[in-house]
Design an enzyme around this catalytic site. Structure first.
Site, mmCIF file in Angstrom:
data_model
loop_
_atom_site.group_PDB
_atom_site.id
_atom_site.type_symbol
_atom_site.label_atom_id
_atom_site.label_comp_id
_atom_site.label_asym_id
_atom_site.label_seq_id
_atom_site.Cartn_x
_atom_site.Cartn_y
_atom_site.Cartn_z
ATOM 1 N N ARG A 248 -2.399 -4.872 6.279
ATOM 2 C CA ARG A 248 -1.641 -3.975 7.218
ATOM 3 C C ARG A 248 -1.630 -4.762 9.049
ATOM 4 O O ARG A 248 -3.304 -4.221 9.454
ATOM 5 C CB ARG A 248 -1.913 -2.734 6.992
ATOM 6 C CG ARG A 248 -0.190 -1.741 6.799
ATOM 7 C CD ARG A 248 -1.531 -0.149 7.066
ATOM 8 N NE ARG A 248 -2.513 -0.285 8.333
ATOM 9 C CZ ARG A 248 -3.939 0.641 8.245
ATOM 10 N NH1 ARG A 248 -3.905 1.094 6.953
ATOM 11 N NH2 ARG A 248 -4.325 0.627 9.130
ATOM 12 N N HIS A 252 -2.255 3.204 9.772
ATOM 13 C CA HIS A 252 -1.559 2.805 8.897
ATOM 14 C C HIS A 252 -0.455 3.640 9.610
ATOM 15 O O HIS A 252 1.071 3.710 8.855
ATOM 16 C CB HIS A 252 -2.545 4.189 8.377
ATOM 17 C CG HIS A 252 -1.733 5.016 7.354
ATOM 18 N ND1 HIS A 252 -1.724 4.241 6.071
ATOM 19 C CD2 HIS A 252 -1.655 6.821 7.350
ATOM 20 C CE1 HIS A 252 -0.925 5.462 5.380
ATOM 21 N NE2 HIS A 252 -0.766 6.716 5.717
ATOM 22 N N TYR A 261 -11.947 1.826 12.315
ATOM 23 C CA TYR A 261 -12.800 1.300 11.411
ATOM 24 C C TYR A 261 -12.508 0.044 10.732
ATOM 25 O O TYR A 261 -12.555 -0.772 10.324
ATOM 26 C CB TYR A 261 -11.809 2.237 10.252
ATOM 27 C CG TYR A 261 -10.421 2.499 10.170
ATOM 28 C CD1 TYR A 261 -9.719 1.255 9.645
ATOM 29 C CD2 TYR A 261 -9.647 3.434 10.636
ATOM 30 C CE1 TYR A 261 -8.551 1.570 9.829
ATOM 31 C CE2 TYR A 261 -8.057 3.900 10.508
ATOM 32 C CZ TYR A 261 -7.410 2.580 10.328
ATOM 33 O OH TYR A 261 -6.860 2.772 10.410
HETATM 34 C C1 LIG Z 1 -1.215 12.061 -4.024
HETATM 35 C C2 LIG Z 1 -1.530 11.671 -2.537
HETATM 36 N N1 LIG Z 1 -2.691 11.620 -1.807
HETATM 37 C C3 LIG Z 1 -2.547 11.431 -0.688
HETATM 38 C C4 LIG Z 1 -2.260 11.104 0.610
HETATM 39 C C5 LIG Z 1 -2.153 11.114 1.800
HETATM 40 N N2 LIG Z 1 -1.774 9.168 2.084
HETATM 41 C C6 LIG Z 1 -0.570 9.024 2.662
HETATM 42 S S1 LIG Z 1 -0.666 7.254 2.502
HETATM 43 C C7 LIG Z 1 -2.442 7.589 2.092
HETATM 44 C C8 LIG Z 1 -3.157 5.804 1.900
HETATM 45 C C9 LIG Z 1 -2.023 5.432 0.456
HETATM 46 O O1 LIG Z 1 -2.516 3.666 0.814
HETATM 47 P P1 LIG Z 1 -2.401 2.855 -0.127
HETATM 48 O O2 LIG Z 1 -1.400 2.723 -1.915
HETATM 49 O O3 LIG Z 1 -3.435 1.190 0.123
HETATM 50 O O4 LIG Z 1 -1.186 2.308 0.753
HETATM 51 P P2 LIG Z 1 -0.549 1.604 2.141
HETATM 52 O O5 LIG Z 1 -0.560 2.834 2.924
HETATM 53 O O6 LIG Z 1 -1.885 1.193 2.251
HETATM 54 O O7 LIG Z 1 0.954 1.190 1.995
HETATM 55 C C10 LIG Z 1 -2.925 8.364 1.690
HETATM 56 C C11 LIG Z 1 -4.550 8.944 0.895
HETATM 57 C C12 LIG Z 1 -0.693 11.679 -0.328
HETATM 58 N N3 LIG Z 1 0.254 11.020 0.668
HETATM 59 N N4 LIG Z 1 -0.342 11.976 -1.568
#
Ligand SMILES: Cc1ncc(C[n+]2csc(CCOP(=O)(O)OP(=O)(O)O)c2C)c(N)n1
Ligand SMILES: [Mg+2]
Length: 330
Positions: A248, A252, A261
């Site tokens: 990434r 975020h 971090y």
């Molecule tokens: C069920 C749920 N838990 C927490 C969140 C908050 N949240 C949004 S994106 C994210 C991180 C997801 O990481 P990853 O699956 O690795 O995807 P990336 O953003 O790195 O592409 C979180 C914890 C959410 N949207 N839904």
């Protein structure tokens, strides 16, 4: 003189130039969105940057007429290949009424459009996975020749929806392609604190299906893996789990500060492997892309994005009276 890698995969020079242009368009729309966000014009950005190769490589291996995609929020490369336009994406960024995904009701990244075969997703991560399985089951029951393709982050592969969805699809041999876009972070949590196994794809063995890890910065490697998975699905042999590993490149979201971090050195190191550069280099070495054509692509894309930005900025917001539409029956 042997064939080029893309020719060995059955892709023409024209195909790989389309691949390149779609990746570049996604990158440039995303970059513009950050500028608009920092200028206070759009409220939120969640980037595709670093994942364009995986997204476009995968989408090109599907059949836009028959198949359905259930993307996650970073998948600008997937939805552009499936027909969304720069205008559509900017309309969503500006939350305007004409936004095809939600009519300006949802955050950007909640892609959806019936005419594009893009299935609307929800904000809780990984909910698209069981939806993709259900659609594939529906297609199978109706005797349709369709494959569903769903994506999610590696953090999301720890959600129950992932395991339940893959298990059901594997038992029933449904034509689903599960593609994890492993970008090494789930917001601030690094990969080492997310998984105890080495690869997300290692989990496939527990479901009795093939699992492969590919270089997510290489659109041709991802194309090859998704093509094989789509062929397998169409033959009735069931689902495949693919893990496309990249990085990434941005925080975020526009509400995150990644300096808290991860080190700048780590980010710079990942930038050296950025697919926009490495694929440009590949195309030049293969004699497919000239310096002049590269410049022309950049100019054409800048013009498309300028037009889309102006259009979306000037477009009207949804009528407040329509706020309850799609919430309660009319
Ligand atoms: C069920 C749920 N838990 C927490 C969140 C908050 N949240 C949004 S994106 C994210 C991180 C997801 O990481 P990853 O699956 O690795 O995807 P990336 O953003 O790195 O592409 C979180 C914890 C959410 N949207 N839904
Ligand atoms: Mg992630």
């Amino acid at each position: 003189m042997g064939e080029n890698r893309h020719e060995r995969l059955g892709l023409t020079d024209e195909n790989v130039l389309e691949m390149y242009k779609t990746m570049l368009l996604a990158r440039k729309i995303d970059e513009r969105m950050w500028l608009l966000n920092r200028a206070g014009k759009i409220p939120f950005v969640i980037s595709c940057q670093g994942q364009e190769a995986a997204q476009v490589g995968a989408a090109m291996a599907l059949d836009r007429e028959k198949d359905y995609v259930l993307p996650y929020y970073r998948d600008m490369g997937v939805v552009l290949w499936f027909g969304m336009t720069a205008r559509d994406l900017m309309l969503s960024g500006f939350a305007k009424a004409e936004d095809p995904s939600s009519g300006g009701r949802q955050m950007p990244g909640h892609f959806g459009g019936k005419k594009y075969h893009i299935v609307t997703g929800s904000s809780p991560v990984t909910t698209q996975v069981p939806h993709a399985v259900g659609m594939a089951l529906g297609g199978k029951l109706e005797g349709k020749d369709l494959v569903t393709f769903t994506t999610f982050g590696e953090g999301s592969s720890n959600q129950g929806d992932f395991h339940e969805g893959i298990n059901f699809a594997s038992v029933h041999k449904l034509p689903v392609i599960f593609m994890c876009e492993n970008n090494k972070y789930a917001i601030s949590v690094p990969i080492q604190k997310q998984l105890a196994c080495e690869n997300v794809s290692d989990r496939a063995v527990g479901y009795g299906i093939p699992g492969v890890t590919v270089d997510g910065n290489d659109p041709l490697a991802v194309y090859e893996a998704v093509k094989a998975a789509a062929d397998r699905g169409r033959r009735g042999e069931g689902p495949t789990l693919i893990e496309a590993v990249s990085y990434r490149l941005t925080p975020h979201s526009s509400d995150d500060d990644d300096r808290a971090y991860r080190t700048r050195e780590e980010v710079e190191e990942a930038k050296a492997k950025d697919s926009i550069f490495t694929f440009t280099k590949y195309l030049k070495e293969a004699g497919v892309l000239s310096d002049e054509y590269e410049k022309q692509c950049h100019e054409e894309i800048a013009a498309i994005i300028d037009e889309a930005t102006d259009y979306a900025e000037a477009a009207p917001y949804a009528d407040p009276e329509s706020a309850m539409r799609h919430v309660f029956a009319e």
